[in-house]
Design an enzyme around this catalytic site. Structure first.
Site, short mmCIF file in Angstrom:
data_model
loop_
_atom_site.label_atom_id
_atom_site.label_comp_id
_atom_site.label_asym_id
_atom_site.label_seq_id
_atom_site.Cartn_x
_atom_site.Cartn_y
_atom_site.Cartn_z
CD GLU A 1 -2.80 -1.16 -0.08
OE1 GLU A 1 -3.22 -0.10 -0.57
OE2 GLU A 1 -3.00 -2.26 -0.60
CD1 TRP B 1 -1.09 -0.49 -3.97
CD2 TRP B 1 -1.47 0.61 -5.88
NE1 TRP B 1 -1.59 -1.37 -4.90
CE2 TRP B 1 -1.83 -0.72 -6.07
CE3 TRP B 1 -1.62 1.51 -6.93
CZ2 TRP B 1 -2.33 -1.20 -7.28
CZ3 TRP B 1 -2.12 1.04 -8.15
CH2 TRP B 1 -2.47 -0.30 -8.31
CD1 TRP C 1 -16.34 12.16 -18.92
CD2 TRP C 1 -17.15 10.60 -17.54
NE1 TRP C 1 -15.41 11.15 -18.84
CE2 TRP C 1 -15.88 10.18 -18.00
CE3 TRP C 1 -17.85 9.77 -16.66
CZ2 TRP C 1 -15.29 8.98 -17.60
CZ3 TRP C 1 -17.27 8.58 -16.27
CH2 TRP C 1 -16.01 8.19 -16.74
CG ASN D 1 -8.58 1.72 0.13
OD1 ASN D 1 -8.42 2.67 -0.64
ND2 ASN D 1 -8.40 0.46 -0.24
CD1 TRP E 1 -13.27 10.57 -14.76
CD2 TRP E 1 -11.83 11.41 -13.29
NE1 TRP E 1 -12.21 11.07 -15.47
CE2 TRP E 1 -11.30 11.59 -14.59
CE3 TRP E 1 -11.07 11.86 -12.22
CZ2 TRP E 1 -10.07 12.21 -14.84
CZ3 TRP E 1 -9.85 12.48 -12.45
CH2 TRP E 1 -9.37 12.64 -13.75
CD1 TRP F 1 -11.10 10.55 -6.34
CD2 TRP F 1 -12.93 9.93 -7.49
NE1 TRP F 1 -12.19 10.68 -5.50
CE2 TRP F 1 -13.31 10.31 -6.18
CE3 TRP F 1 -13.91 9.50 -8.38
CZ2 TRP F 1 -14.66 10.27 -5.76
CZ3 TRP F 1 -15.24 9.47 -7.96
CH2 TRP F 1 -15.60 9.85 -6.67
C1 LIG Z 1 -11.12 7.29 -4.77
C2 LIG Z 1 -9.95 7.23 -3.81
C3 LIG Z 1 -9.39 8.40 -3.31
C4 LIG Z 1 -8.30 8.36 -2.43
N1 LIG Z 1 -7.76 9.53 -1.96
C5 LIG Z 1 -6.66 9.50 -1.16
C6 LIG Z 1 -6.08 10.71 -0.67
O1 LIG Z 1 -6.49 11.82 -1.01
N2 LIG Z 1 -5.02 10.59 0.18
C7 LIG Z 1 -4.50 9.38 0.55
O2 LIG Z 1 -3.54 9.34 1.32
N3 LIG Z 1 -5.02 8.24 0.08
C8 LIG Z 1 -6.09 8.26 -0.74
N4 LIG Z 1 -6.63 7.08 -1.18
C9 LIG Z 1 -5.98 5.80 -0.84
C10 LIG Z 1 -6.47 5.12 0.45
O3 LIG Z 1 -7.86 5.06 0.48
C11 LIG Z 1 -5.98 5.82 1.72
O4 LIG Z 1 -4.59 6.06 1.64
C12 LIG Z 1 -6.24 4.97 2.96
O5 LIG Z 1 -7.61 4.71 3.09
C13 LIG Z 1 -5.73 5.71 4.18
O6 LIG Z 1 -5.99 4.98 5.34
P1 LIG Z 1 -4.81 4.35 6.21
O7 LIG Z 1 -3.78 5.39 6.49
O8 LIG Z 1 -5.44 3.70 7.38
O9 LIG Z 1 -4.21 3.30 5.21
P2 LIG Z 1 -3.34 1.98 5.40
O10 LIG Z 1 -4.13 0.86 4.84
O11 LIG Z 1 -2.82 1.83 6.76
O12 LIG Z 1 -2.13 2.23 4.38
C14 LIG Z 1 -0.92 2.89 4.79
C15 LIG Z 1 -0.63 4.07 3.89
O13 LIG Z 1 -0.42 3.64 2.55
C16 LIG Z 1 -0.89 4.63 1.64
N5 LIG Z 1 -1.96 4.03 0.83
C17 LIG Z 1 -2.79 3.03 1.18
N6 LIG Z 1 -3.59 2.70 0.14
C18 LIG Z 1 -3.26 3.52 -0.87
C19 LIG Z 1 -3.73 3.67 -2.21
N7 LIG Z 1 -4.68 2.88 -2.73
N8 LIG Z 1 -3.17 4.63 -2.97
C20 LIG Z 1 -2.19 5.43 -2.49
N9 LIG Z 1 -1.70 5.33 -1.24
C21 LIG Z 1 -2.23 4.38 -0.44
C22 LIG Z 1 -1.46 5.77 2.48
O14 LIG Z 1 -0.48 6.76 2.61
C23 LIG Z 1 -1.76 5.08 3.80
O15 LIG Z 1 -1.74 5.96 4.90
C24 LIG Z 1 -7.73 7.10 -2.07
C25 LIG Z 1 -8.30 5.93 -2.58
C26 LIG Z 1 -9.39 6.00 -3.43
C27 LIG Z 1 -9.97 4.71 -3.97
#
Ligand SMILES: Cc1cc2nc3c(=O)[nH]c(=O)nc-3n(C[C@H](O)[C@H](O)[C@H](O)COP(=O)(O)OP(=O)(O)OC[C@H]3O[C@@H](n4cnc5c(N)ncnc54)[C@H](O)[C@@H]3O)c2cc1C
Length: 469
Positions: A277, A280, A309, A344, A362, A385
């Site tokens: 993650e 990502w 759209w 997420n 979107w 997105w």
């Molecule tokens: C439509 C959409 C919009 C999103 N917008 C954002 C946003 O503005 N900012 C953001 O930080 N994340 C975003 N995410 C990714 C993800 O949802 C969040 O990072 C995550 O929910 C944060 O929770 P956590 O810190 O508990 O994540 P954890 O599951 O603990 O993951 C650890 C860290 O990994 C990174 N991470 C995890 N998943 C992703 C991912 N899919 N893409 C990129 N980085 C990721 C984040 O920095 C996160 O804090 C988005 C995902 C989607 C589908």
């Protein structure tokens, strides 16, 4: 002793802050933060995120003051004022050098180039570091030098570079003298109160470190089983800290690496997934730098900009309010509106509902998320997105459309999360939380705004037509 200015931005921390550390190694440091309320508004930054930044700024200013380092907090409104403001402060302290950690997005890079130009015209050195991602954008490329656009090979290469280089973090800077009084960020900036969201989002590096310390002990070992269940605390909630830079990506990676038997992959599967993650996050930031058009409202796949759209304001507003009539979607939107954060799984479900079932542009959803998210990060938000809308790099295929009822059955089967987020459904049975309309509705919870099957067929038909051209 030389005077150095360190310009803080998305790096509000004293640990693993290369600009701060290097400046303190070679001179006397003053720190600077520019408050840019107009620019935050232009970028649609969420008030809760601004408040989180202001509170984090108080913390870092206090940490620096304990080390004899003064922080100047200056109003600068827009990025275009930055060259003048930074130069004024640098001149006022007779700085010979200004240090900062580069930011990723396009406007920020342009601003930094303009500041660097103004400083060098004035004979002041500029030292730029990198600290927002673990590996700097542009450093993970295919053997032929071209950028990756698919995650899995990017990840493989990223890991191999990291293994070769090791994961290094910078220590905190040495004390520069006796404690100085700490500067405080204003109590309000524009119309944002610094306290906004403080009940959910304790800010600053110490709080980030506390969360990071707790995560490897507990939830990370159940991450694969629990990360998709919004009712549990199955994820780290570190995202606001990573987005504001109160914690570094390297710091998180180092912690995961240490509890994964010194491996970035091939260790404990749960920890491997969490590391993925973080990769990502790296991927989307690298993609943004490689393809700056993404910061200009363009799709990664340009042909999808031609899709017809939908722009219905009424539908958009129902989605924003969490009144679509689909409980799992509405629970996600209400979590976002109430707390500034969304799980997420629900980000994917709500985004697909908007871009696939409603076929709304979107970009409308992307902007709304940014306007609410305490962890709003341009690259991750845009990446998420475009993944959901099937317009992005390595996105979900256009024909894969999450059904919000089936998603709820899998990830909130008892309706616990839905009941918690939607007061109208607080007394609903598990089955009623899935499809309340099948029970003649529940209380004043709204009826579904669309027929899922019809909406799905319509969207697939539009995509198929566009692809046939
Ligand atoms: C439509 C959409 C919009 C999103 N917008 C954002 C946003 O503005 N900012 C953001 O930080 N994340 C975003 N995410 C990714 C993800 O949802 C969040 O990072 C995550 O929910 C944060 O929770 P956590 O810190 O508990 O994540 P954890 O599951 O603990 O993951 C650890 C860290 O990994 C990174 N991470 C995890 N998943 C992703 C991912 N899919 N893409 C990129 N980085 C990721 C984040 O920095 C996160 O804090 C988005 C995902 C989607 C589908």
């Amino acid at each position: 002793m030389s005077q150095h200015l360190v310009w803080l931005r998305t790096d509000l921390r004293i640990l693993d802050n290369p600009a701060l550390f290097s400046a303190a190694e070679s001179g006397h440091v003053t720190a600077l933060f520019l408050l840019t309320p107009e620019q935050w508004q232009i970028h649609g930054i969420a008030p809760r995120k601004i408040a989180f930044i202001l509170r984090s700024l108080d913390v870092v200013s206090e940490q620096l003051a304990e080390r004899g380092i003064e922080t100047k907090i200056i109003l600068s409104s827009r990025f275009e004022d930055a060259p003048r403001k930074v130069l004024e402060v640098a001149t006022s302290i007779q700085a010979t050098s200004v240090f900062w950690n580069d930011e990723i997005a396009v406007d920020e890079q342009r601003r930094d180039d303009a500041v660097a130009h103004a400083l060098s015209e004035a004979g002041i050195n500029v030292t730029r570091h990198h600290a927002f991602t673990s590996l700097p954008p542009g450093s993970v490329r295919k053997p032929d030098g071209s950028p990756y656009s698919i995650f899995t090979p990017f990840k493989k290469r990223w890991i191999s570079i990291c293994v070769d280089r090791g994961i290094h973090t910078f220590p905190m800077p040495e004390s520069q003298g006796p404690k100085t009084p700490a500067t405080k960020a204003p109590v309000t900036v524009g119309d944002v109160a610094k306290s906004l969201g403080s009940e959910n989002w304790p800010a600053g590096e110490r709080e980030g470190l506390k969360l990071l310390d707790r995560f490897p002990d507990a939830a990370i070992l159940e991450y694969d089983n629990q990360r998709d269940l919004p009712d549990l605390e199955g994820t780290s909630k570190l995202s606001p800290h990573l987005a504001a830079g109160t914690l570094s990506a390297n710091h998180c990676l180092k912690a995961a690496y240490a509890c994964n038997g010194h491996r970035l992959s091939g260790g404990n599967p749960n920890i491997d997934t969490w590391i993925s993650e973080l990769i990502w996050r790296e991927f989307y930031n690298h993609i943004l730098v490689e393809h700056p058009r993404l910061a200009m409202s363009r799709a990664f796949r340009p042909e999808t900009d031609l899709l017809p759209w939908n722009h219905s304001r009424e539908q958009l507003e129902r989605w924003q309010r969490g009144e679509t009539g689909f409980p799992f979607v509405d629970a996600g939107m209400r979590q976002l509106n109430a707390t500034g954060w969304m799980h997420n799984r629900l980000r994917m479900v709500t985004a697909q509902f908007l871009a696939k079932h409603l076929f709304l542009d979107w970009r409308l959803g992307e902007a709304y998320f940014m306007s609410q998210l305490v962890d709003g990060d341009f690259a991750a938000n845009n990446g998420g997105w475009q993944w959901s809308a099937s317009t992005g790099t390595d996105a979900v295929p256009y024909f894969r459309i999450f059904n919000p009822v089936r998603q709820a059955e899998r990830f909130d089967p008892q309706g616990t999360f839905v009941r918690r987020m939607i007061p109208e459904l607080a007394e609903a049975s598990p089955k009623q939380t899935l499809e309340p309309w099948k029970f003649g509705g529940v209380g004043n919870y709204p009826a579904p705004m669309i027929d899922l099957g019809e909406a799905r067929d319509r969207t697939l038909a539009v995509w198929k037509l566009a692809r046939a051209k």
